[in-house]
Design a protein around this motif. Structure first.
Motif, PDB file in Angstrom:
ATOM      1  N   VAL A 196       1.000  -1.013  -0.101  1.00  0.00           N
ATOM      2  CA  VAL A 196      -0.103   0.035  -0.053  1.00  0.00           C
ATOM      3  C   VAL A 196       0.982   1.164   0.157  1.00  0.00           C
ATOM      4  N   PRO A 197       0.273   2.371  -0.528  1.00  0.00           N
ATOM      5  CA  PRO A 197       1.007   3.511  -0.303  1.00  0.00           C
ATOM      6  C   PRO A 197       1.260   3.918   1.197  1.00  0.00           C
ATOM      7  N   GLY A 198       2.358   4.942   1.288  1.00  0.00           N
ATOM      8  CA  GLY A 198       2.568   5.305   2.624  1.00  0.00           C
ATOM      9  C   GLY A 198       1.479   6.068   3.341  1.00  0.00           C
ATOM     10  N   SER A 199       0.703   6.780   2.520  1.00  0.00           N
ATOM     11  CA  SER A 199      -0.355   7.642   3.207  1.00  0.00           C
ATOM     12  C   SER A 199      -1.428   6.456   3.820  1.00  0.00           C
ATOM     13  N   ALA A 200      -1.668   5.317   2.958  1.00  0.00           N
ATOM     14  CA  ALA A 200      -2.745   4.334   3.418  1.00  0.00           C
ATOM     15  C   ALA A 200      -2.125   3.752   4.533  1.00  0.00           C
ATOM     16  N   ALA A 201      -0.795   3.379   4.852  1.00  0.00           N
ATOM     17  CA  ALA A 201      -0.431   2.641   6.023  1.00  0.00           C
ATOM     18  C   ALA A 201      -0.616   3.842   7.110  1.00  0.00           C
ATOM     19  N   ALA A 202      -0.237   5.039   6.881  1.00  0.00           N
ATOM     20  CA  ALA A 202      -0.392   6.202   8.211  1.00  0.00           C
ATOM     21  C   ALA A 202      -2.166   6.175   8.463  1.00  0.00           C
ATOM     22  N   ALA A 203      -3.025   5.934   7.533  1.00  0.00           N
ATOM     23  CA  ALA A 203      -4.314   6.030   7.894  1.00  0.00           C
ATOM     24  C   ALA A 203      -4.972   4.697   8.624  1.00  0.00           C
ATOM     25  N   PHE A 204      -4.331   3.607   8.584  1.00  0.00           N
ATOM     26  CA  PHE A 204      -4.704   2.385   9.157  1.00  0.00           C
ATOM     27  C   PHE A 204      -3.732   1.883  10.260  1.00  0.00           C
ATOM     28  N   PRO A 205      -3.385   2.489  11.246  1.00  0.00           N
ATOM     29  CA  PRO A 205      -2.478   1.981  12.049  1.00  0.00           C
ATOM     30  C   PRO A 205      -3.162   0.971  12.937  1.00  0.00           C
ATOM     31  N   ARG A 206      -2.373  -0.285  12.948  1.00  0.00           N
ATOM     32  CA  ARG A 206      -2.858  -1.418  13.940  1.00  0.00           C
ATOM     33  C   ARG A 206      -1.595  -2.079  14.719  1.00  0.00           C
TER      34      ARG A 206
END
Length: 197
Positions: free
Chosen positions: A141-151
């Motif tokens: 996934v792009p970096g922004s998606a990673a930042a938007a879905f922290p788990r």
């Protein structure tokens, strides 16, 4: 668009054009160009590749790919991971992915020409995360998606060895209006301050 922070562009545009009503529409990557050409939206943040016949495109910035790994994966604590180090992993596939889109966002085929073993197809981020947590495969996934879905049970690790993906603005060539032009100019300025070239 998944993970993209459109807030600064919308706020700046609303400040310049307070009389214009803005409605957000979620675009699926496989229908980005069609939605623009069919009149579903006037202007969109998109992630190329997309069919550009009849569509103008303004590249805004690039985003690094991140591998989506279960927290217990041997590479989950790495600061970054080479694509070659994930060569044996099954890769989840975006449902209905075009070959051009998979080449960029799934790194398929790899720079060396090999193809990953494909895992299950997913339609949204929740399905992707469920498959990764369940050990059915990894994803990108792009970096922004990673930042938007922290788990806590998922690790996002930046990937080396692949070019970054692009984020752009797109609009139908024949329907560029003063309002669309204003949005494009305003969004470009707002994004440039947050994502320097």
């Amino acid at each position: 668009m998944l993970g993209t922070d459109v807030g600064p562009a919308l706020n700046a545009f609303s400040g310049r054009f307070p009389h214009v009503s803005v409605e957000l529409v979620r675009l699926r990557w496989w229908s980005q160009a069609r939605t623009l050409l069919d009149g579903g939206v006037d202007v969109a943040f998109v992630r190329p590749p997309l069919e550009t016949d009849g569509v103008d495109l303004l590249p805004l910035y690039a985003e690094r790919l991140n591998a989506v790994l279960p927290a217990g994966h041997p590479r989950a604590r790495d600061g970054e991971v080479a694509l070659a180090d994930l060569a044996g992993e099954r890769v989840l596939e975006y449902a209905e992915a075009s070959e051009a889109w998979s080449a960029v966002w799934n790194a398929d085929p790899r720079p060396d020409g090999t193809r990953p073993d494909h895992g299950p197809a997913f339609h949204d981020m929740e399905e992707l995360l469920g498959y990764v947590r369940g050990g059915r495969g990894i994803a990108f996934v792009p970096g922004s998606a990673a930042a938007a879905f922290p788990r806590s049970d998922i690790a996002y690790v930046p990937v080396t060895g692949v070019p970054p993906g692009q984020v752009a603005l797109a609009w139908p060539t024949r329907r560029r209006s003063p309002v669309v032009s204003g949005f494009v100019e305003t969004a470009r300025a707002a994004v440039a301050g947050r994502h320097p070239a």
